[in-house]
Write a protein that holds these residues in place. Sequence first.
Motif, PDB file in Angstrom:
ATOM      1  N   LYS A  11       0.826  -1.205   0.000  1.00  0.00           N
ATOM      2  CA  LYS A  11       0.000   0.000   0.000  1.00  0.00           C
ATOM      3  C   LYS A  11       0.861   1.255   0.000  1.00  0.00           C
ATOM      4  O   LYS A  11       0.564   2.232  -0.700  1.00  0.00           O
ATOM      5  CB  LYS A  11      -0.928  -0.006   1.218  1.00  0.00           C
ATOM      6  CG  LYS A  11      -2.007  -1.081   1.175  1.00  0.00           C
ATOM      7  CD  LYS A  11      -2.907  -1.006   2.399  1.00  0.00           C
ATOM      8  CE  LYS A  11      -3.992  -2.068   2.361  1.00  0.00           C
ATOM      9  NZ  LYS A  11      -4.866  -2.009   3.559  1.00  0.00           N
ATOM     10  N   LEU A  15       0.905   4.234  -2.769  1.00  0.00           N
ATOM     11  CA  LEU A  15       0.662   5.604  -2.323  1.00  0.00           C
ATOM     12  C   LEU A  15       1.790   6.538  -2.740  1.00  0.00           C
ATOM     13  O   LEU A  15       1.553   7.622  -3.290  1.00  0.00           O
ATOM     14  CB  LEU A  15       0.481   5.632  -0.813  1.00  0.00           C
ATOM     15  CG  LEU A  15       0.323   7.006  -0.151  1.00  0.00           C
ATOM     16  CD1 LEU A  15      -0.923   7.706  -0.673  1.00  0.00           C
ATOM     17  CD2 LEU A  15       0.262   6.871   1.359  1.00  0.00           C
ATOM     18  N   ILE A 206      -6.326   8.697  -3.670  1.00  0.00           N
ATOM     19  CA  ILE A 206      -5.277   7.932  -3.005  1.00  0.00           C
ATOM     20  C   ILE A 206      -4.295   8.932  -2.408  1.00  0.00           C
ATOM     21  O   ILE A 206      -3.622   9.663  -3.129  1.00  0.00           O
ATOM     22  CB  ILE A 206      -4.545   6.999  -3.988  1.00  0.00           C
ATOM     23  CG1 ILE A 206      -5.540   6.016  -4.618  1.00  0.00           C
ATOM     24  CG2 ILE A 206      -3.427   6.236  -3.278  1.00  0.00           C
ATOM     25  CD1 ILE A 206      -4.923   5.101  -5.645  1.00  0.00           C
ATOM     26  N   CYS A 221      -6.390   0.811  -1.816  1.00  0.00           N
ATOM     27  CA  CYS A 221      -5.636   1.870  -1.132  1.00  0.00           C
ATOM     28  C   CYS A 221      -6.406   3.179  -1.042  1.00  0.00           C
ATOM     29  O   CYS A 221      -5.915   4.144  -0.438  1.00  0.00           O
ATOM     30  CB  CYS A 221      -4.315   2.128  -1.864  1.00  0.00           C
ATOM     31  SG  CYS A 221      -3.228   0.699  -1.981  1.00  0.00           S
TER      32      CYS A 221
END
Length: 291
Positions: A11, A15, A206, A221
Amino acid sequence: MAEILLSEAEKTFILHGVEEGFRCDGRMRLDYRPMEVETDVVSHASGSARLRLANTDILVGVKTEIDTPYPERPREGKIEFFVDCSANATPAFEGRGGEELGTEISNSLATAYQSSQTFDLTALCILPGQQCWKLYIDILILECGGNLFDAVSLAVKAALHNTRVPKVKGACLDGGTVDLQLSDDPYDCCRLDVSDAPCLVTLCKIGDHCVVDPTAEEETCSSGSVVIAITEKSLVTSVFKTGVGSFHPQTLIDILKVGQTIGLSVNKALRAALLEEEQQGRKKECFGFLK
């Protein structure tokens, strides 16, 4: 949406990539994955289409039926959406896992198409207040690879573009009942005008940025998404949010502007692909767009 299990490291990687303007598959934030569309794939339907958006695979069939118009809309036809999430699409759809998502997608399409400035339902009227055509749009999600709202809306528009409505040669009243005479020629039919039919554009948040056409991993995410229904004339017919996250008012305004621009491009690309398919003489090929 069906979530994919990701580790915290995965994740964080996604990101940080979005923050830098790069995504795992090499796209920028506002880039779509390549799509392929094919129409007239269901022989017994009035219209059909199959659309593939990377790993997302959607099949749409349209059925026409004569019905009675709504009393409050005597000069309009009817249109209904049904979404079925195949258990083979993702393990999350096994049992009744896909019912809630299917209802959400069908409701979003019904809202997007309810404006009189989008899809002209008056063209489906046979006899005002008595007889009209009703379109049943059956949507089957064969595989889920993210961004279902956009993919389904594009497949629906392609199927409606392919739909043929039989011509009514005559109608008369016989003892208070309506007697319709349909043409016996299967090629004697009318095409639907889908030039103002909307497409859905999902902007997925995100971190502090939004991306279009999110993958299933990116959706996991995300804290929330905004889905915008937009026509070829830049008319926004509906806006709704998914997920638990929130959006700052100014961020929402910026998202709407971006969504309009993206929506125009997607609508034009789909129309060009459908016209190219027709010009090639229906050779049963898939026509890619947004490459």
